[in-house]
Write an enzyme that holds these catalytic residues in place. Structure first.
Site, mmCIF file in Angstrom:
data_model
loop_
_atom_site.group_PDB
_atom_site.id
_atom_site.type_symbol
_atom_site.label_atom_id
_atom_site.label_comp_id
_atom_site.label_asym_id
_atom_site.label_seq_id
_atom_site.Cartn_x
_atom_site.Cartn_y
_atom_site.Cartn_z
ATOM 1 N N GLY A 54 11.837 -23.446 20.018
ATOM 2 C CA GLY A 54 11.151 -22.824 21.160
ATOM 3 C C GLY A 54 12.109 -22.584 22.313
ATOM 4 O O GLY A 54 11.740 -22.761 23.483
ATOM 5 N N GLY B 219 11.012 -19.861 25.102
ATOM 6 C CA GLY B 219 9.699 -19.951 25.740
ATOM 7 C C GLY B 219 9.859 -20.343 27.199
ATOM 8 O O GLY B 219 10.968 -20.389 27.740
ATOM 9 N N GLN B 220 8.736 -20.669 27.843
ATOM 10 C CA GLN B 220 8.752 -20.954 29.278
ATOM 11 C C GLN B 220 9.658 -22.151 29.597
ATOM 12 O O GLN B 220 10.463 -22.095 30.526
ATOM 13 C CB GLN B 220 7.318 -21.226 29.757
ATOM 14 C CG GLN B 220 7.168 -21.145 31.262
ATOM 15 C CD GLN B 220 5.884 -21.785 31.762
ATOM 16 O OE1 GLN B 220 5.143 -22.422 31.012
ATOM 17 N NE2 GLN B 220 5.615 -21.615 33.048
ATOM 18 N N ASP C 181 11.927 -20.694 10.475
ATOM 19 C CA ASP C 181 10.706 -21.451 10.713
ATOM 20 C C ASP C 181 10.990 -22.935 10.484
ATOM 21 O O ASP C 181 11.528 -23.298 9.439
ATOM 22 C CB ASP C 181 9.636 -20.949 9.722
ATOM 23 C CG ASP C 181 8.266 -21.477 10.065
ATOM 24 O OD1 ASP C 181 8.151 -22.653 10.439
ATOM 25 O OD2 ASP C 181 7.301 -20.698 9.941
ATOM 26 N N TYR D 181 -5.429 -27.498 20.298
ATOM 27 C CA TYR D 181 -4.131 -27.823 20.899
ATOM 28 C C TYR D 181 -4.088 -29.307 21.284
ATOM 29 O O TYR D 181 -3.151 -30.032 20.960
ATOM 30 C CB TYR D 181 -3.945 -26.926 22.132
ATOM 31 C CG TYR D 181 -2.710 -27.161 22.956
ATOM 32 C CD1 TYR D 181 -1.436 -27.031 22.427
ATOM 33 C CD2 TYR D 181 -2.820 -27.478 24.319
ATOM 34 C CE1 TYR D 181 -0.306 -27.209 23.225
ATOM 35 C CE2 TYR D 181 -1.703 -27.650 25.121
ATOM 36 C CZ TYR D 181 -0.449 -27.524 24.561
ATOM 37 O OH TYR D 181 0.659 -27.692 25.348
ATOM 38 N N LYS E 194 -1.850 -32.448 19.957
ATOM 39 C CA LYS E 194 -0.982 -33.221 20.859
ATOM 40 C C LYS E 194 -1.280 -34.725 20.744
ATOM 41 O O LYS E 194 -0.363 -35.541 20.741
ATOM 42 C CB LYS E 194 -1.115 -32.735 22.306
ATOM 43 C CG LYS E 194 -0.524 -31.346 22.529
ATOM 44 C CD LYS E 194 0.983 -31.300 22.278
ATOM 45 C CE LYS E 194 1.571 -29.928 22.383
ATOM 46 N NZ LYS E 194 2.959 -29.816 21.917
HETATM 47 C C1 AKB Z 1 -1.697 -24.879 28.405
HETATM 48 O O1 AKB Z 1 -2.353 -24.460 29.369
HETATM 49 O O2 AKB Z 1 -2.080 -24.807 27.241
HETATM 50 C C2 AKB Z 1 -0.368 -25.540 28.699
HETATM 51 C C3 AKB Z 1 -0.498 -27.018 28.822
HETATM 52 C C4 AKB Z 1 -1.132 -27.615 30.029
HETATM 53 O O3 AKB Z 1 -0.090 -27.729 27.953
HETATM 54 N N1 AKB Z 1 0.195 -24.977 29.876
#
Ligand code: AKB
Length: 314
Positions: free
Chosen positions: A9, A12-13, A51, A140, A144
């Protein structure tokens, strides 16, 4: 001493600001970037394309470069993850497992990016503690929490030196975020500076933890520089700097652009935002490795506007 570093990554940001710092510390030739779909034309440094989940390809990379340290940043974020939950699970979980296995087998150190997305609606919302209820409602967030536990497991079982941060929403001007719930905080700046109105996808009273990118990068390097004995969190550290309601950011930006108009039209991302804390207690990071943020809302807004105006030629 220079180390061989591997970054996923990298464009990315976070990666686009972390990679130059790593190049500065270890030399350009020692930081290997793993590009995937987007690769900036002017990128200067060793670059591979592939990948993380491709086992043969990854084994070849480890043979070729003999890495010491990995920064695993590649991840599908919250909003994209809600549109493509299967993809989010595959990329976020299989990718992390592949990195942890390689790092374990080659005695590498690992940094991994977690998020405030590990928290959920049953978590205390204010000054959220390090050890608390982790029941996220996004895919997500699920990846995590699972990823944090996997990191801790690899540390306990195999002695892997893995460290992570629960990043809040990150605000930066170099590279835009992509597919996150906190993206409105960056979008608002772009619109104001371009002289356009903004339709914000969360309510005006939405308060979330945020951080200016320079603080995030400093925190990341500080965590990785800390002595092994001072690190007693192997899931991921709460990492905090500032928090604001969307309306407060609008008002701060209006000090520079008084004609800027924001309309608040919450969409499906509001549910995710509502499930995340208002503020996070990062005292463990402060105690263990001296974490101290530098940017508050005012200072962050000032540098964002200054740099974005230059970037956009305003
Ligand atoms: C998101 O908004 O998904 C991310 C994060 C807070 O992990 N910026």
């Amino acid at each position: 001493m220079s180390k061989k570093i591997f970054v996923t990554g990298p464009f990315g940001q976070i990666g686009s600001e972390l990679v130059p710092e790593l190049q500065e510390r270890h030399g350009k030739e020692n930081v290997v970037a793993l590009g995937h779909s987007y690769i900036p034309e002017d990128y200067d440094g060793p670059l591979e394309q592939g990948d993380v989940r491709d086992e043969d390809f990854m084994n070849e990379l480890w043979e070729k470069y003999e890495f010491d340290e990995v920064y695993h940043l590649a991840s599908i974020l919250s909003a994209t993850g809600e549109k493509k939950p299967d993809l989010a699970w595959d990329v976020n979980m299989d990718g992390l497992k592949a990195i942890l296995d390689l790092a374990r087998d080659h005695d590498n150190r690992v940094f991994w990016a977690s998020s405030i997305a590990v928290f959920g609606p049953n978590t205390p919302m204010d000054n959220t503690p390090q050890h608390t209820i982790l029941e996220p409602v996004t895919m997500y967030g699920v990846t995590k929490v699972s990823g944090e536990l996997l990191c801790q497991y690899y540390h306990e079982k195999y002695g892997l030196d893995v460290r992570g941060l629960r990043y809040p929403g990150l605000i930066s001007w170099k590279e835009k975020p992509g597919g996150g719930t906190t993206d409105y905080s960056v979008e608002m700046f772009y619109k104001a500076i371009k002289g356009e109105d903004y339709t914000c996808f969360v309510r005006e009273d939405t308060r979330l933890p945020m951080m200016y990118m320079e603080d995030a990068i400093r925190g990341t390097l500080q965590l990785m520089d800390a002595d092994d004995e001072s690190i007693d969190i192997r899931t991921s550290y709460n990492h905090s700097a500032l928090n604001f309601e969307a309306k407060e950011l609008e008002e701060e930006i209006k000090k520079y652009y008084p004609d800027f108009e924001v309309e608040y039209k919450p969409d499906e991302r509001q549910k995710t935002a509502d499930s995340w804390p208002n503020s996070v207690d990062d005292s463990k990071a402060r105690e263990d490795w001296d974490w101290q943020p530098k940017y508050d809302l005012e200072k962050m807004t000032e540098v964002m506007i200054e740099n974005l105006e230059k970037k956009l030629g305003v």
